[in-house]
Enzyme design. Structure first.
Site, mmCIF file in Angstrom:
data_model
loop_
_atom_site.group_PDB
_atom_site.id
_atom_site.type_symbol
_atom_site.label_atom_id
_atom_site.label_comp_id
_atom_site.label_asym_id
_atom_site.label_seq_id
_atom_site.Cartn_x
_atom_site.Cartn_y
_atom_site.Cartn_z
ATOM 1 N N ASP A 47 -26.690 -27.241 18.352
ATOM 2 C CA ASP A 47 -27.640 -28.139 19.015
ATOM 3 C C ASP A 47 -27.071 -29.551 19.043
ATOM 4 O O ASP A 47 -26.976 -30.213 18.002
ATOM 5 C CB ASP A 47 -28.979 -28.125 18.271
ATOM 6 C CG ASP A 47 -30.042 -28.931 19.004
ATOM 7 O OD1 ASP A 47 -30.764 -28.342 19.828
ATOM 8 O OD2 ASP A 47 -30.130 -30.154 18.772
ATOM 9 N N TYR A 52 -26.060 -38.051 21.170
ATOM 10 C CA TYR A 52 -25.387 -37.941 19.865
ATOM 11 C C TYR A 52 -23.905 -38.362 19.957
ATOM 12 O O TYR A 52 -23.245 -38.527 18.943
ATOM 13 C CB TYR A 52 -25.452 -36.507 19.312
ATOM 14 C CG TYR A 52 -26.848 -35.948 19.088
ATOM 15 C CD1 TYR A 52 -27.979 -36.746 19.156
ATOM 16 C CD2 TYR A 52 -27.022 -34.598 18.807
ATOM 17 C CE1 TYR A 52 -29.246 -36.214 18.976
ATOM 18 C CE2 TYR A 52 -28.292 -34.059 18.609
ATOM 19 C CZ TYR A 52 -29.402 -34.882 18.700
ATOM 20 O OH TYR A 52 -30.651 -34.334 18.521
ATOM 21 N N LYS A 77 -28.901 -32.119 25.535
ATOM 22 C CA LYS A 77 -30.146 -32.769 25.968
ATOM 23 C C LYS A 77 -29.839 -33.993 26.813
ATOM 24 O O LYS A 77 -28.881 -34.726 26.531
ATOM 25 C CB LYS A 77 -30.967 -33.201 24.743
ATOM 26 C CG LYS A 77 -31.073 -32.153 23.662
ATOM 27 C CD LYS A 77 -31.977 -32.563 22.521
ATOM 28 C CE LYS A 77 -31.794 -31.650 21.321
ATOM 29 N NZ LYS A 77 -30.658 -32.024 20.449
ATOM 30 N N HIS A 110 -34.713 -34.672 26.646
ATOM 31 C CA HIS A 110 -34.755 -35.052 25.226
ATOM 32 C C HIS A 110 -36.107 -35.677 24.840
ATOM 33 O O HIS A 110 -36.665 -35.357 23.792
ATOM 34 C CB HIS A 110 -33.607 -36.032 24.936
ATOM 35 C CG HIS A 110 -33.151 -36.054 23.518
ATOM 36 N ND1 HIS A 110 -31.850 -36.301 23.154
ATOM 37 C CD2 HIS A 110 -33.816 -35.882 22.355
ATOM 38 C CE1 HIS A 110 -31.741 -36.275 21.839
ATOM 39 N NE2 HIS A 110 -32.936 -36.025 21.327
HETATM 40 P P1 NDP Z 1 -32.760 -31.769 8.761
HETATM 41 O O1 NDP Z 1 -34.164 -31.432 8.424
HETATM 42 O O2 NDP Z 1 -31.866 -30.740 9.331
HETATM 43 O O3 NDP Z 1 -32.125 -32.377 7.442
HETATM 44 C C1 NDP Z 1 -30.793 -32.828 7.386
HETATM 45 C C2 NDP Z 1 -30.600 -33.513 6.028
HETATM 46 O O4 NDP Z 1 -30.785 -32.560 4.990
HETATM 47 C C3 NDP Z 1 -29.235 -34.098 5.870
HETATM 48 O O5 NDP Z 1 -29.377 -35.270 5.104
HETATM 49 C C4 NDP Z 1 -28.493 -33.023 5.071
HETATM 50 O O6 NDP Z 1 -27.495 -33.635 4.280
HETATM 51 C C5 NDP Z 1 -29.580 -32.423 4.229
HETATM 52 N N1 NDP Z 1 -29.384 -30.989 3.980
HETATM 53 C C6 NDP Z 1 -28.958 -30.055 4.852
HETATM 54 N N2 NDP Z 1 -28.927 -28.830 4.273
HETATM 55 C C7 NDP Z 1 -29.355 -28.999 3.002
HETATM 56 C C8 NDP Z 1 -29.529 -28.108 1.914
HETATM 57 N N3 NDP Z 1 -29.260 -26.812 2.028
HETATM 58 N N4 NDP Z 1 -29.996 -28.619 0.745
HETATM 59 C C9 NDP Z 1 -30.266 -29.931 0.609
HETATM 60 N N5 NDP Z 1 -30.126 -30.824 1.622
HETATM 61 C C10 NDP Z 1 -29.672 -30.364 2.808
HETATM 62 O O7 NDP Z 1 -32.851 -33.071 9.708
HETATM 63 P P2 NDP Z 1 -32.157 -33.586 11.053
HETATM 64 O O8 NDP Z 1 -32.937 -34.783 11.445
HETATM 65 O O9 NDP Z 1 -30.714 -33.705 10.908
HETATM 66 O O10 NDP Z 1 -32.511 -32.439 12.118
HETATM 67 C C11 NDP Z 1 -31.706 -31.312 12.401
HETATM 68 C C12 NDP Z 1 -31.341 -31.263 13.846
HETATM 69 O O11 NDP Z 1 -32.507 -31.356 14.674
HETATM 70 C C13 NDP Z 1 -30.480 -32.437 14.316
HETATM 71 O O12 NDP Z 1 -29.142 -32.315 13.918
HETATM 72 C C14 NDP Z 1 -30.676 -32.325 15.812
HETATM 73 O O13 NDP Z 1 -29.873 -31.286 16.326
HETATM 74 C C15 NDP Z 1 -32.151 -31.976 15.899
HETATM 75 N N6 NDP Z 1 -32.989 -33.166 16.136
HETATM 76 C C16 NDP Z 1 -33.578 -33.298 17.366
HETATM 77 C C17 NDP Z 1 -34.366 -34.376 17.662
HETATM 78 C C18 NDP Z 1 -35.005 -34.463 18.993
HETATM 79 O O14 NDP Z 1 -35.572 -35.518 19.322
HETATM 80 N N7 NDP Z 1 -34.959 -33.448 19.815
HETATM 81 C C19 NDP Z 1 -34.603 -35.445 16.674
HETATM 82 C C20 NDP Z 1 -33.965 -35.220 15.399
HETATM 83 C C21 NDP Z 1 -33.205 -34.104 15.153
HETATM 84 P P3 NDP Z 1 -25.900 -33.327 4.396
HETATM 85 O O15 NDP Z 1 -25.492 -33.436 5.840
HETATM 86 O O16 NDP Z 1 -25.330 -34.424 3.553
HETATM 87 O O17 NDP Z 1 -25.691 -31.971 3.821
#
Ligand code: NDP
Length: 276
Positions: A47, A52, A77, A110
């Protein structure tokens, strides 16, 4: 690596893997490596988004993995500054060039940006792009029921997907119900609440009981509730952990305990007021 990841069928015929990886906030220079790591761990769904600024890295990661293009489901998006019919078409051409591919699997608007009043014209272009084979499926993100109603009244296809903020602290039940009633697949963004919901005692208890991590319990809950997720991580261990959840059996009482964590608290912008 073999992991068991179920898929959901989309109305237009595409098959969407229920777990993928999101690359929001993955630095462009690291993206190819993160994507390749995820694909090697069995992930088949990426995704990304024009905003991005890492689509080129996504394309590179897919090529580096050695997988065939058709084996990976790629979502991108539309950037907020590219609404409107012609802009939406040109913007996808840019994405395809950066990704190094002839088509994407899913193209999403988006944000609805309701104050700008452009998303109906944008959606007409999305319909054309799907018919032209530039994207296999079309959908939206951050659309509210009233935005979806406007699309339905306008005619044309309904979105196959709505990607919305959804995690234990913000569950959007009314919108999810709307999706169910209209055959729209719910994609949950920030499925782990950006890592900020993982400390809840309920999740620690369930993690202990099932011998898994709180993040895995949350992802299993999403799957059992029928949603599609793509947690973001830049760490190989977590990337693997997040893909390995389909075998976690949560019973109705356990699912309901996680449902009970809803605080109606957004972490991201409110689509009613967000103008990009
Ligand atoms: P997430 O809920 O996926 O959380 C990501 C965070 O959690 C990062 O800090 C990561 O740290 C940490 N993490 C990941 N896996 C673990 C684990 N197993 N245990 C503990 N911590 C963990 O949030 P996001 O906001 O990144 O959302 C995911 C995706 O959703 C985005 O990448 C994007 O593709 C989408 N998105 C879409 C939006 C929209 O408007 N359409 C808006 C926001 C997000 P680390 O990387 O350090 O492991």
């Amino acid at each position: 690596m073999a992991v068991d990841i179920p898929s959901v069928p989309l109305p237009g015929g595409a098959s969407l893997p229920q777990i993928g990886i999101g690359v929001f906030q993955v630095p462009p220079d690291d993206t190819a490596n993160v994507v390749r790591t995820a694909l090697e761990a069995g992930c088949r769904h990426i995704d990304t988004a024009q905003m991005y600024r890492n689509e080129a890295g996504v394309g590179q990661g897919i090529r580096d993995s050695g997988l065939a293009r058709e084996d990976v489901f790629v979502t991108t998006k539309l950037a907020n500054d590219a609404h409107g019919h012609d802009n939406a078409i040109t913007a996808l051409e840019g994405s395809l060039e950066r990704l190094g591919t002839e088509y994407v699997d899913l193209y999403l608007i988006h944000w609805p940006l309701p104050g700008r009043g452009k998303f109906l014209r944008t959606w007409e272009a999305f319909d054309e792009l799907q018919k032209a084979g530039k994207t296999r499926a079309i959908g939206v993100s951050n659309f509210r029921p009233e935005d979806l109603d406007r699309l339905a009244e306008h005619g044309g296809p309904l979105p196959e997907v709505n990607q919305i903020e959804l995690h234990p602290a913000f569950q959007q039940r009314e919108l999810s119900e709307y999706h169910r009633a209209h055959g729209i697949v719910t994609e949950a963004w920030s499925p782990l609440g950006q890592g900020r919901v993982l400390g809840a005692a309920v999740l620690a208890d369930l993690a202990g009981k099932h011998g898994r991590t709180p993040a895995q319990i949350v992802l299993a809950w999403h799957l059992r509730r029928g949603r599609v997720v793509f947690p973001k991580s830049v760490h190989a261990e977590r990337i693997r952990e997040n893909l390995d959840v389909a075998d976690i059996e949560l019973d109705e009482a356990e699912l309901a305990a996680i449902d009970g964590l809803d605080e109606g608290r957004r972490l991201g912008p409110d689509p009613s007021t967000f103008e990009g």
